[in-house]
Design a protein around this motif. Structure first.
Motif, PDB file in Angstrom:
ATOM      1  N   GLU A 243      -1.689   9.946  -6.249  1.00 39.84           N
ATOM      2  CA  GLU A 243      -1.449   8.701  -6.976  1.00 39.84           C
ATOM      3  C   GLU A 243      -1.379   7.508  -6.023  1.00 39.84           C
ATOM      4  N   ALA A 244      -0.676   7.690  -4.890  1.00 36.77           N
ATOM      5  CA  ALA A 244      -0.600   6.613  -3.897  1.00 36.77           C
ATOM      6  C   ALA A 244      -1.970   6.342  -3.285  1.00 36.77           C
ATOM      7  N   LEU A 245      -2.747   7.398  -3.014  1.00 37.60           N
ATOM      8  CA  LEU A 245      -4.083   7.237  -2.446  1.00 37.60           C
ATOM      9  C   LEU A 245      -4.982   6.443  -3.379  1.00 37.60           C
ATOM     10  N   ARG A 246      -4.939   6.741  -4.668  1.00 36.23           N
ATOM     11  CA  ARG A 246      -5.747   5.985  -5.632  1.00 36.23           C
ATOM     12  C   ARG A 246      -5.395   4.497  -5.569  1.00 36.23           C
ATOM     13  N   ARG A 247      -4.107   4.204  -5.550  1.00 34.59           N
ATOM     14  CA  ARG A 247      -3.678   2.805  -5.482  1.00 34.59           C
ATOM     15  C   ARG A 247      -4.135   2.146  -4.187  1.00 34.59           C
ATOM     16  N   ASN A 248      -4.063   2.891  -3.081  1.00 35.03           N
ATOM     17  CA  ASN A 248      -4.403   2.321  -1.779  1.00 35.03           C
ATOM     18  C   ASN A 248      -5.897   2.029  -1.652  1.00 35.03           C
ATOM     19  N   LEU A 249      -6.715   2.886  -2.229  1.00 36.92           N
ATOM     20  CA  LEU A 249      -8.154   2.632  -2.211  1.00 36.92           C
ATOM     21  C   LEU A 249      -8.469   1.328  -2.949  1.00 36.92           C
ATOM     22  N   VAL A 250      -7.797   1.124  -4.080  1.00 35.95           N
ATOM     23  CA  VAL A 250      -8.016  -0.106  -4.854  1.00 35.95           C
ATOM     24  C   VAL A 250      -7.461  -1.312  -4.106  1.00 35.95           C
ATOM     25  N   LEU A 251      -6.255  -1.168  -3.519  1.00 36.08           N
ATOM     26  CA  LEU A 251      -5.647  -2.275  -2.782  1.00 36.08           C
ATOM     27  C   LEU A 251      -6.554  -2.791  -1.680  1.00 36.08           C
TER      28      LEU A 251
END
Length: 414
Positions: A243-251
């Motif tokens: 979940e954090a990785l998904r957010r970080n890719l978008v960020l």
């Protein structure tokens, strides 16, 4: 705060009297109050001992907005925290309680993460919820959490309790890359900053990366954002990290150049796709070596970055033993005063060097031979492996070092 107000001509004599009786509150400055009088702050817990000197006309007043003294402004956050708690508890304060107050912590934006031995039962029993509000105010935080031991669940899940605040999501910026994660569910290692910086400088333009242990994107993101990798396959089995990785890719605007494989990387079905494979798992990434060999492009090969903890014997190498230098980058420098630093750091200012120890070289050569055998077995033809570099990331424990081996793997032409 309480203070004694007197005429200006008596202020110095009154101050000397209060200092002698150990009643002066040195955390605040003398202030002018109504009528041109001067107010000298006194310790609230000592009010019962206060005796007004007859030779100096003065009276007790309360100052609503006291001004901190120069000494108080120079206090470290840890000193300020101890003073706040000491004043709050008054005569109940003791050396035992003093030992419960932390001298170091990690800061994640407006969240402070305390060590597991901070604030045991005694202070909580005395103060209750006021304790966390006082700690947060003293440390300039809005949220507090306390970590426990890493859970033995194979995912290095943190055991973290949120003490103050609604959630544990925080954000870090390293080398221009934004990372967000929930401190109560994901690990974050600031000690790996040197390796993240090194990865960011690698020439990966047009390459396909497979990151077998992606986590929240510690290395996936530097490869994509700075090293110009064309595409990344990020493998991770911890759903919170995913979940954090998904957010970080978008960020970081790279979500279109990465595919997340949620699950056990040992079951990964990818083959023949990678120019480069990152195996960022310690204490050993050995279980991922067969997978790394399968995903390398069978026609051209590529480079493996193999993480491992290697034990180094304390005895010094004899003078005639040749040694090589391994470059080390500058350690993490974003940790402010009072906050926990990595054991090998020197205030974030000193560039460290580590010598390639004989044990490191032997481990690298044994690993190269093992990978060469796996590749030959997998593809039915000889391969060659070459040690490009051995990077010393950090000391993991006494006589144990976290190393990264850059290993070039190429098929042997017929």
């Amino acid at each position: 705060i309480p203070a004694l107000a007197t005429e200006p001509q008596f202020a110095q004599r009154l101050r000397e009297h209060l200092e002698e009786e150990q009643l002066l509150n040195g955390r605040y400055r003398l202030q002018e109050v109504l009528g041109g009088r001067v107010a000298l702050p006194v310790l609230e817990e000592k009010l019962s001992e206060l005796q007004l000197p007859r030779e100096m006309p003065c009276g007790l007043v309360w100052i609503q907005d006291p001004v901190p003294s120069r000494a108080a402004r120079r206090q470290t956050p840890a000193q300020k925290l101890r003073d706040e708690l000491r004043q709050l508890l008054g005569e109940s304060w003791s050396e035992e309680l003093e030992r419960d107050v932390p001298r170091a912590w990690q800061r994640h934006g407006d969240l402070v993460l305390l060590s597991e031995d901070s604030f045991r039962a005694a202070l909580w029993e005395k103060l209750g919820p006021v304790l966390w509000e006082t700690v947060a105010l003293a440390l300039g935080a809005r949220r507090l959490a306390r970590r426990g031991r890493v859970l033995p669940d194979g995912m290095r899940s943190p055991s973290v309790t949120l003490l103050l605040g609604q959630d544990g999501w925080v954000e870090h910026v390293d080398n221009g890359i934004r990372y967000t994660f929930d401190v109560t569910k994901c690990m974050f290692s600031p000690g790996n900053i040197t390796e993240k910086l090194r990865v960011a400088s690698l020439p990966c333009s047009g390459e396909v990366l497979v990151d077998l242990y992606a986590g929240i994107g510690y290395f996936t993101l530097p490869y994509l954002v700075h090293a110009a990798a064309a595409f990344a396959h990020a493998c991770e089995w911890n759903s919170h990290a995913v979940e954090a990785l998904r957010r970080n890719l978008v960020l970081n605007g790279v979500q279109d150049r990465c595919r997340i494989h949620h699950g056990d990387s040992r079951q990964l079905e990818l083959r023949d796709v990678a120019d480069r494979v990152n195996l960022g798992l310690i204490p050993s990434s050995e279980e991922g070596w067969p997978v790394a060999c399968r995903v390398l492009k069978k026609g051209t090969g590529g480079v493996l970055h193999i993480h491992h903890n290697v034990e180094t014997f304390p005895a010094l190498a004899p003078p005639q033993t040749p040694v090589l230098l391994a470059e080390r980058g500058s350690p993490e420098g974003a940790i402010s005063e009072g906050e926990a630093q990595h054991p090998t750091e020197d205030g974030g200012k000193k560039t460290l060097e580590a010598r390639i120890r004989p044990e490191w070289q032997r481990w690298a050569e044994a690993t190269a031979a093992r990978i060469r055998g796996l590749l030959a077995e997998l593809h039915g033809q000889p391969w060659r492996t070459s040690i490009l570099h051995i990077e010393a990331v950090k000391s993991y424990a006494p006589h144990v070092h976290h190393l990264v081996l850059d290993l070039e793997c190429r098929p042997t032409l017929p």
